[in-house]
Write a protein that holds these residues in place. Structure first.
Motif, PDB file in Angstrom:
ATOM      1  N   UNK A 198       2.856 -19.659 -33.033  1.00  0.00           N
ATOM      2  CA  UNK A 198       2.453 -20.704 -32.081  1.00  0.00           C
ATOM      3  C   UNK A 198       2.335 -20.123 -30.678  1.00  0.00           C
ATOM      4  N   UNK A 199       1.403 -20.652 -29.904  1.00  0.00           N
ATOM      5  CA  UNK A 199       1.242 -20.217 -28.521  1.00  0.00           C
ATOM      6  C   UNK A 199       0.293 -19.047 -28.337  1.00  0.00           C
ATOM      7  N   UNK A 200      -0.184 -18.438 -29.424  1.00  0.00           N
ATOM      8  CA  UNK A 200      -1.128 -17.328 -29.320  1.00  0.00           C
ATOM      9  C   UNK A 200      -2.546 -17.860 -29.236  1.00  0.00           C
ATOM     10  N   UNK A 201      -3.480 -17.007 -28.820  1.00  0.00           N
ATOM     11  CA  UNK A 201      -4.858 -17.468 -28.689  1.00  0.00           C
ATOM     12  C   UNK A 201      -5.464 -17.778 -30.055  1.00  0.00           C
ATOM     13  N   UNK A 202      -5.032 -17.062 -31.099  1.00  0.00           N
ATOM     14  CA  UNK A 202      -5.590 -17.365 -32.425  1.00  0.00           C
ATOM     15  C   UNK A 202      -5.035 -18.675 -32.971  1.00  0.00           C
ATOM     16  N   UNK A 203      -3.774 -19.017 -32.626  1.00  0.00           N
ATOM     17  CA  UNK A 203      -3.237 -20.323 -33.025  1.00  0.00           C
ATOM     18  C   UNK A 203      -3.984 -21.440 -32.307  1.00  0.00           C
ATOM     19  N   UNK A 204      -4.285 -21.227 -31.026  1.00  0.00           N
ATOM     20  CA  UNK A 204      -5.051 -22.224 -30.265  1.00  0.00           C
ATOM     21  C   UNK A 204      -6.439 -22.415 -30.869  1.00  0.00           C
ATOM     22  N   UNK A 205      -7.045 -21.323 -31.308  1.00  0.00           N
ATOM     23  CA  UNK A 205      -8.361 -21.404 -31.932  1.00  0.00           C
ATOM     24  C   UNK A 205      -8.309 -22.238 -33.209  1.00  0.00           C
ATOM     25  N   UNK A 206      -7.365 -21.934 -34.082  1.00  0.00           N
ATOM     26  CA  UNK A 206      -7.301 -22.654 -35.356  1.00  0.00           C
ATOM     27  C   UNK A 206      -6.863 -24.108 -35.175  1.00  0.00           C
ATOM     28  N   UNK A 207      -6.068 -24.385 -34.158  1.00  0.00           N
ATOM     29  CA  UNK A 207      -5.729 -25.778 -33.853  1.00  0.00           C
ATOM     30  C   UNK A 207      -6.998 -26.557 -33.498  1.00  0.00           C
ATOM     31  N   UNK A 208      -7.841 -25.953 -32.663  1.00  0.00           N
ATOM     32  CA  UNK A 208      -9.073 -26.626 -32.251  1.00  0.00           C
ATOM     33  C   UNK A 208     -10.053 -26.745 -33.416  1.00  0.00           C
ATOM     34  N   UNK A 209     -10.125 -25.706 -34.247  1.00  0.00           N
ATOM     35  CA  UNK A 209     -10.996 -25.740 -35.422  1.00  0.00           C
ATOM     36  C   UNK A 209     -10.555 -26.843 -36.381  1.00  0.00           C
ATOM     37  N   UNK A 210      -9.252 -26.942 -36.615  1.00  0.00           N
ATOM     38  CA  UNK A 210      -8.725 -27.959 -37.525  1.00  0.00           C
ATOM     39  C   UNK A 210      -9.011 -29.358 -36.999  1.00  0.00           C
ATOM     40  N   UNK A 211      -8.835 -29.551 -35.687  1.00  0.00           N
ATOM     41  CA  UNK A 211      -9.091 -30.863 -35.098  1.00  0.00           C
ATOM     42  C   UNK A 211     -10.571 -31.231 -35.161  1.00  0.00           C
ATOM     43  N   UNK A 212     -11.438 -30.248 -35.006  1.00  0.00           N
ATOM     44  CA  UNK A 212     -12.878 -30.506 -34.987  1.00  0.00           C
ATOM     45  C   UNK A 212     -13.406 -30.939 -36.346  1.00  0.00           C
ATOM     46  N   UNK A 213     -12.814 -30.412 -37.422  1.00  0.00           N
ATOM     47  CA  UNK A 213     -13.366 -30.671 -38.757  1.00  0.00           C
ATOM     48  C   UNK A 213     -12.368 -31.322 -39.712  1.00  0.00           C
ATOM     49  N   UNK A 214     -11.216 -31.734 -39.205  1.00  0.00           N
ATOM     50  CA  UNK A 214     -10.235 -32.395 -40.054  1.00  0.00           C
ATOM     51  C   UNK A 214      -9.630 -31.484 -41.101  1.00  0.00           C
ATOM     52  N   UNK A 215      -9.448 -30.208 -40.777  1.00  0.00           N
ATOM     53  CA  UNK A 215      -8.907 -29.252 -41.733  1.00  0.00           C
ATOM     54  C   UNK A 215      -7.383 -29.351 -41.816  1.00  0.00           C
ATOM     55  N   UNK A 216      -6.855 -28.993 -42.958  1.00  0.00           N
ATOM     56  CA  UNK A 216      -5.410 -28.876 -43.141  1.00  0.00           C
ATOM     57  C   UNK A 216      -5.062 -27.398 -43.212  1.00  0.00           C
ATOM     58  N   UNK A 217      -4.485 -26.883 -42.129  1.00  0.00           N
ATOM     59  CA  UNK A 217      -4.087 -25.472 -42.074  1.00  0.00           C
ATOM     60  C   UNK A 217      -2.577 -25.421 -42.224  1.00  0.00           C
ATOM     61  N   UNK A 218      -2.133 -24.836 -43.322  1.00  0.00           N
ATOM     62  CA  UNK A 218      -0.716 -24.812 -43.697  1.00  0.00           C
ATOM     63  C   UNK A 218      -0.107 -23.491 -43.245  1.00  0.00           C
ATOM     64  N   UNK A 219       0.894 -23.579 -42.358  1.00  0.00           N
ATOM     65  CA  UNK A 219       1.556 -22.377 -41.850  1.00  0.00           C
ATOM     66  C   UNK A 219       2.892 -22.124 -42.537  1.00  0.00           C
ATOM     67  N   UNK A 220       3.241 -22.975 -43.503  1.00  0.00           N
ATOM     68  CA  UNK A 220       4.560 -22.913 -44.126  1.00  0.00           C
ATOM     69  C   UNK A 220       4.649 -21.731 -45.075  1.00  0.00           C
ATOM     70  N   UNK A 221       5.809 -21.083 -45.071  1.00  0.00           N
ATOM     71  CA  UNK A 221       6.055 -20.014 -46.031  1.00  0.00           C
ATOM     72  C   UNK A 221       6.415 -18.719 -45.344  1.00  0.00           C
ATOM     73  N   UNK A 222       7.263 -17.895 -45.992  1.00  0.00           N
ATOM     74  CA  UNK A 222       7.605 -16.586 -45.426  1.00  0.00           C
ATOM     75  C   UNK A 222       6.426 -15.642 -45.476  1.00  0.00           C
ATOM     76  N   UNK A 223       6.436 -14.657 -44.591  1.00  0.00           N
ATOM     77  CA  UNK A 223       5.345 -13.688 -44.509  1.00  0.00           C
ATOM     78  C   UNK A 223       5.771 -12.409 -45.221  1.00  0.00           C
ATOM     79  N   UNK A 224       5.140 -12.124 -46.342  1.00  0.00           N
ATOM     80  CA  UNK A 224       5.445 -10.916 -47.103  1.00  0.00           C
ATOM     81  C   UNK A 224       4.317  -9.888 -47.024  1.00  0.00           C
ATOM     82  N   UNK A 225       3.341 -10.114 -46.149  1.00  0.00           N
ATOM     83  CA  UNK A 225       2.248  -9.162 -45.982  1.00  0.00           C
ATOM     84  C   UNK A 225       0.984  -9.598 -46.696  1.00  0.00           C
TER      85      UNK A 225
END
Length: 309
Positions: A198-225
């Motif tokens: 959160x707070x990065x420029x790519x998070x801001x981009x995807x927030x705006x993209x999701x709002x524009x098209x009603x997308x569900x972007x799921x950030x839940x889950x550990x990062x294993x690569x």
């Protein structure tokens, strides 16, 4: 503190193997072990533990790593301050897999005699711009969300990449056989992008993209690569993710993953080259010219960009 030992420690931490660190530094594996042992003796702590998979950082090693990197950055700045124009052109990319890494490789092929040092700061646009301003790096690639008047006085930017998206899905996904998809179609599906900070420029981009098209972007889950992400998507009938069209991924043939262009409109992630206007490095101008000559805009293509682009 022995900076050669510090440099060896960082190389071993990055490689995860003393043998790979030795190859990267063009020294023997025994020399790597001796330098790290001397550093551990000097610091009076263990920096690594040996495992079947290689060398893993201890808690003390993890604590020391960012300071070790800073020591090497300070050394590099001190060296560059008295030897202008002699060091490699140092360019930051957030990931070597993505479009900036691909373009830098193309630049290197076109200008093989220019020494290039590609680094990954793992920083957002603000931290990376600060590194450019301080002279730690010569240039970086990021989406610039601020107007030019709010950037530091010596900083210059130029948009050099308009990265289109592809949907990445497994063979059982409902869209697996589509030749192209629209953002409206994606609104019915879960887009999985775990670990996006959160707070990065790519998070801001995807927030705006999701709002524009009603997308569900799921950030839940550990990062294993990336490898684990691709395996999960390949085995799922529901999971999908978005990737840049020039992002390089490798996976086993058995995964049968599909990369499907997103069109009508085509979401575009805009990235700029960021540099100091007074940077005297002779290769910087050549890099800027190379990138501007490679930027292609498809005439008449319907695209979507964030409001700050």
């Amino acid at each position: 503190m022995d900076l050669d030992a510090v440099r060896t420690f960082v190389a071993a931490a990055d490689a995860g193997q003393f043998q790979d660190a030795a190859a990267a530094l063009s020294i023997t594996q025994q020399a790597v072990s001796k330098r790290i042992a001397a550093l551990e003796k000097d610091l009076e702590v263990r920096l690594f533990t040996r495992t079947a998979r290689g060398a893993q950082l201890t808690i003390d090693g993890q604590a020391f790593l960012p300071h070790a990197r800073e020591l090497l950055r300070v050394e590099a700045r001190a060296d560059a301050s008295v030897r202008p124009g002699r060091r490699a052109l140092r360019v930051d990319v957030h990931s070597r897999r993505t479009a900036p890494g691909v373009l830098l490789q193309d630049f290197h092929r076109t200008h093989p005699r220019i020494e290039l040092d590609v680094v990954t700061l793992d920083a957002d646009v603000h931290a990376a711009t600060a590194a450019v301003e301080a002279g730690t790096i010569d240039a970086t690639f990021h989406a610039v969300t601020l107007p030019a008047r709010q950037l530091p006085g010596a900083i210059r930017t130029a948009r050099v990449i308009d990265e289109h998206h592809e949907l990445l899905v497994g063979p059982r996904h409902a869209l697996a056989n589509a030749r192209a998809v629209t953002p409206a179609q994606l609104a019915e599906h879960r887009i999985w992008m775990p670990g996006m900070a959160a707070g990065t420029e790519w998070a801001a981009y995807y927030d705006e993209l999701a709002a524009a098209f009603g997308l569900t972007i799921d950030l839940v889950g550990p990062v294993f690569g990336n490898e684990a992400l691709l395996a999960e998507i390949a085995d799922s009938a529901e999971l999908a993710t978005l990737a840049g069209e020039r992002t390089r991924y490798l996976w086993p043939d058995s995964y049968d993953l599909r990369r499907i262009p997103v069109r009508d409109p085509a979401p575009v992630y805009p990235m700029s080259l960021i540099w100091r206007d007074d940077n005297p490095h002779p290769a910087l101008r050549k890099l800027r010219h190379h990138l501007s000559s490679r930027r292609v805009e498809a005439p008449g293509e319907k695209v979507w960009m964030p409001k700050w682009a």
